[in-house]
Design a protein around this motif. Structure first.
Motif, PDB file in Angstrom:
ATOM      1  N   LEU A  61       0.900  -1.123  -0.166  1.00  0.00           N
ATOM      2  CA  LEU A  61       0.027   0.402   0.063  1.00  0.00           C
ATOM      3  C   LEU A  61       0.784   0.915  -0.135  1.00  0.00           C
ATOM      4  O   LEU A  61       1.413   1.272   0.476  1.00  0.00           O
ATOM      5  CB  LEU A  61      -1.217  -0.602   1.653  1.00  0.00           C
ATOM      6  CG  LEU A  61      -2.079   1.352   1.234  1.00  0.00           C
ATOM      7  CD1 LEU A  61      -2.710   1.078   0.260  1.00  0.00           C
ATOM      8  CD2 LEU A  61      -2.485   1.325   2.818  1.00  0.00           C
ATOM      9  N   ASP A  62       0.335   2.165  -0.861  1.00  0.00           N
ATOM     10  CA  ASP A  62       1.187   3.506  -1.178  1.00  0.00           C
ATOM     11  C   ASP A  62       0.979   4.321  -0.349  1.00  0.00           C
ATOM     12  O   ASP A  62      -0.780   4.755  -0.947  1.00  0.00           O
ATOM     13  CB  ASP A  62       1.554   3.515  -2.491  1.00  0.00           C
ATOM     14  CG  ASP A  62       2.487   4.832  -2.890  1.00  0.00           C
ATOM     15  OD1 ASP A  62       2.270   5.515  -1.907  1.00  0.00           O
ATOM     16  OD2 ASP A  62       3.091   5.348  -4.174  1.00  0.00           O
ATOM     17  N   ALA A  63       0.724   4.877   0.494  1.00  0.00           N
ATOM     18  CA  ALA A  63      -0.348   5.705   1.868  1.00  0.00           C
ATOM     19  C   ALA A  63      -0.278   7.363   1.355  1.00  0.00           C
ATOM     20  O   ALA A  63       1.009   7.565   1.897  1.00  0.00           O
ATOM     21  CB  ALA A  63      -0.005   5.382   3.090  1.00  0.00           C
ATOM     22  N   GLY A  64      -0.776   7.879   0.604  1.00  0.00           N
ATOM     23  CA  GLY A  64      -0.543   9.273  -0.176  1.00  0.00           C
ATOM     24  C   GLY A  64       0.636   9.026  -1.045  1.00  0.00           C
ATOM     25  O   GLY A  64       1.635  10.076  -0.751  1.00  0.00           O
ATOM     26  N   CYS A  65       0.192   8.611  -2.485  1.00  0.00           N
ATOM     27  CA  CYS A  65       0.740   8.185  -3.332  1.00  0.00           C
ATOM     28  C   CYS A  65       1.088   9.070  -4.347  1.00  0.00           C
ATOM     29  O   CYS A  65       2.005   9.259  -5.200  1.00  0.00           O
ATOM     30  CB  CYS A  65      -0.276   7.210  -3.485  1.00  0.00           C
ATOM     31  SG  CYS A  65      -1.915   7.336  -4.490  1.00  0.00           S
ATOM     32  N   GLY A  66       0.208  10.222  -4.163  1.00  0.00           N
ATOM     33  CA  GLY A  66       0.615  11.191  -4.927  1.00  0.00           C
ATOM     34  C   GLY A  66       0.455  11.430  -6.359  1.00  0.00           C
ATOM     35  O   GLY A  66      -0.338  10.562  -6.739  1.00  0.00           O
ATOM     36  N   CYS A 126       4.970   5.346   3.391  1.00  0.00           N
ATOM     37  CA  CYS A 126       4.188   6.170   3.797  1.00  0.00           C
ATOM     38  C   CYS A 126       5.016   7.584   3.766  1.00  0.00           C
ATOM     39  O   CYS A 126       5.633   7.864   4.176  1.00  0.00           O
ATOM     40  CB  CYS A 126       2.830   6.668   5.127  1.00  0.00           C
ATOM     41  SG  CYS A 126       2.089   8.099   5.380  1.00  0.00           S
ATOM     42  N   VAL A 127       5.204   7.958   2.492  1.00  0.00           N
ATOM     43  CA  VAL A 127       6.028   9.010   1.870  1.00  0.00           C
ATOM     44  C   VAL A 127       6.017  10.781   1.827  1.00  0.00           C
ATOM     45  O   VAL A 127       5.591  10.876   0.866  1.00  0.00           O
ATOM     46  CB  VAL A 127       7.387   9.043   1.142  1.00  0.00           C
ATOM     47  CG1 VAL A 127       8.613   9.530   0.630  1.00  0.00           C
ATOM     48  CG2 VAL A 127       7.318   7.084   1.281  1.00  0.00           C
ATOM     49  N   GLY A 128       6.458  11.976   2.728  1.00  0.00           N
ATOM     50  CA  GLY A 128       5.799  12.396   3.061  1.00  0.00           C
ATOM     51  C   GLY A 128       4.229  12.905   3.293  1.00  0.00           C
ATOM     52  O   GLY A 128       3.938  13.798   2.362  1.00  0.00           O
ATOM     53  N   LEU A 153       5.808  -1.153   8.100  1.00  0.00           N
ATOM     54  CA  LEU A 153       5.861  -0.273   7.725  1.00  0.00           C
ATOM     55  C   LEU A 153       7.129   0.964   7.464  1.00  0.00           C
ATOM     56  O   LEU A 153       8.385   0.975   8.292  1.00  0.00           O
ATOM     57  CB  LEU A 153       5.447   1.084   8.733  1.00  0.00           C
ATOM     58  CG  LEU A 153       3.937  -0.023   9.590  1.00  0.00           C
ATOM     59  CD1 LEU A 153       3.437   0.998  11.258  1.00  0.00           C
ATOM     60  CD2 LEU A 153       3.053  -0.181   8.920  1.00  0.00           C
ATOM     61  N   VAL A 154       7.014   1.373   6.339  1.00  0.00           N
ATOM     62  CA  VAL A 154       7.777   2.557   6.078  1.00  0.00           C
ATOM     63  C   VAL A 154       7.788   3.793   5.872  1.00  0.00           C
ATOM     64  O   VAL A 154       7.051   4.013   5.002  1.00  0.00           O
ATOM     65  CB  VAL A 154       8.911   1.783   4.386  1.00  0.00           C
ATOM     66  CG1 VAL A 154      10.164   3.503   3.994  1.00  0.00           C
ATOM     67  CG2 VAL A 154       9.729   1.014   4.948  1.00  0.00           C
ATOM     68  N   PHE A 155       8.164   5.150   6.564  1.00  0.00           N
ATOM     69  CA  PHE A 155       7.200   6.084   6.178  1.00  0.00           C
ATOM     70  C   PHE A 155       8.407   7.388   6.568  1.00  0.00           C
ATOM     71  O   PHE A 155       9.812   6.995   7.513  1.00  0.00           O
ATOM     72  CB  PHE A 155       6.107   6.886   7.575  1.00  0.00           C
ATOM     73  CG  PHE A 155       6.420   5.951   8.891  1.00  0.00           C
ATOM     74  CD1 PHE A 155       6.857   7.026   9.781  1.00  0.00           C
ATOM     75  CD2 PHE A 155       6.288   4.979   9.333  1.00  0.00           C
ATOM     76  CE1 PHE A 155       6.975   6.360  11.586  1.00  0.00           C
ATOM     77  CE2 PHE A 155       6.027   4.306  10.424  1.00  0.00           C
ATOM     78  CZ  PHE A 155       6.688   5.333  11.405  1.00  0.00           C
ATOM     79  N   THR A 156       8.167   8.578   6.416  1.00  0.00           N
ATOM     80  CA  THR A 156       9.088   9.576   6.356  1.00  0.00           C
ATOM     81  C   THR A 156       8.510  10.869   7.470  1.00  0.00           C
ATOM     82  O   THR A 156       7.385  10.711   7.965  1.00  0.00           O
ATOM     83  CB  THR A 156       9.393  10.421   5.696  1.00  0.00           C
ATOM     84  OG1 THR A 156       8.307  10.762   4.461  1.00  0.00           O
ATOM     85  CG2 THR A 156       9.879   9.074   4.626  1.00  0.00           C
TER      86      THR A 156
END
Length: 215
Positions: A61-66, A126-128, A153-156
């Motif tokens: 899942l690309d959460a906030g994929c833009g 979940c990036v940016g 979970l990988v997030f920034t």
């Protein structure tokens, strides 16, 4: 092009009152060119981090994929089963045009639950995105619901907002409750090296494993 773009400084913005849809309606047409001009690489760094833990045949899942930059980076690494959600219809339209996503859905990440069954994904990137969310706790709780035990979970988060919104305390709470296990929290690194006035702005990369609380 990016010199004409007027964006509020998130470190000086009350995130509770931020109109994210309006922000990205204006940003969407120039987003990819702008972040490229600014030297932004967080999407690629996060995808490579996820690749270290999750096989390419697993659902992500690309959460906030833009506009789909994370999706592009994941496809470049061999991933094929990618779902994307985002609050901006304009950004989602660009993500759809890439052809990298199996499924895309309009979703405000601050409004839970999301329209997926529990344990639907092997990982979430979940990036940016957390830089736009005032309270990370319900979002992280929802991520836990959606990611299978032993998934990641990988997030920034921007360094200044990491401190301002007490991420250290929030994440420690998840660890103490046995819900998440910290794999790594990076030192802060510059994330817009070519953007004027942002030479000292830094981002933190977080990698957490989902723990099965029934064990």
């Amino acid at each position: 092009m990016n010199k004409k773009l007027k964006l509020s400084d998130l470190s000086q913005t009350d995130l509770k009152n931020l109109d994210v849809v309006e922000r990205y309606t204006n940003f969407a047409p120039v987003y990819n060119q702008s972040v490229d001009d600014w030297g932004y690489q967080c999407y690629r760094t996060a995808a490579e981090a996820l690749h270290h833990y999750i096989p390419t045949d697993q659902p992500i899942l690309d959460a906030g994929c833009g506009t789909g930059l994370v999706g592009q980076a994941l496809v470049d690494l061999g991933y094929q089963n990618i779902t994307g959600i985002d609050i901006s219809p304009e950004m989602l339209a660009q993500a759809e045009a890439t052809g990298h996503y199996n499924f895309l859905s309009l979703q405000d990440l601050s409004k839970t639950p999301y329209p997926f069954a529990e344990n639907s994904f092997a990982a979430i990137a979940c990036v940016g995105v957390f830089s736009l969310i005032a309270d990370p706790t319900p979002v992280l709780q929802e991520f836990r619901r959606l990611v299978r035990p032993q998934g990641y979970l990988v997030f920034t988060q921007q360094e200044v907002l990491f401190k301002q919104y007490n991420y250290g305390k929030v994440l420690s709470g998840f660890e103490q409750r046995g819900e998440l296990r910290r794999e790594s929290v990076s030192d802060p690194v510059v994330y817009l090296p070519k953007r004027e006035g942002y030479g000292d702005r830094k981002v933190i990369y977080c990698i957490y494993q989902v723990v099965d609380t029934e064990d």
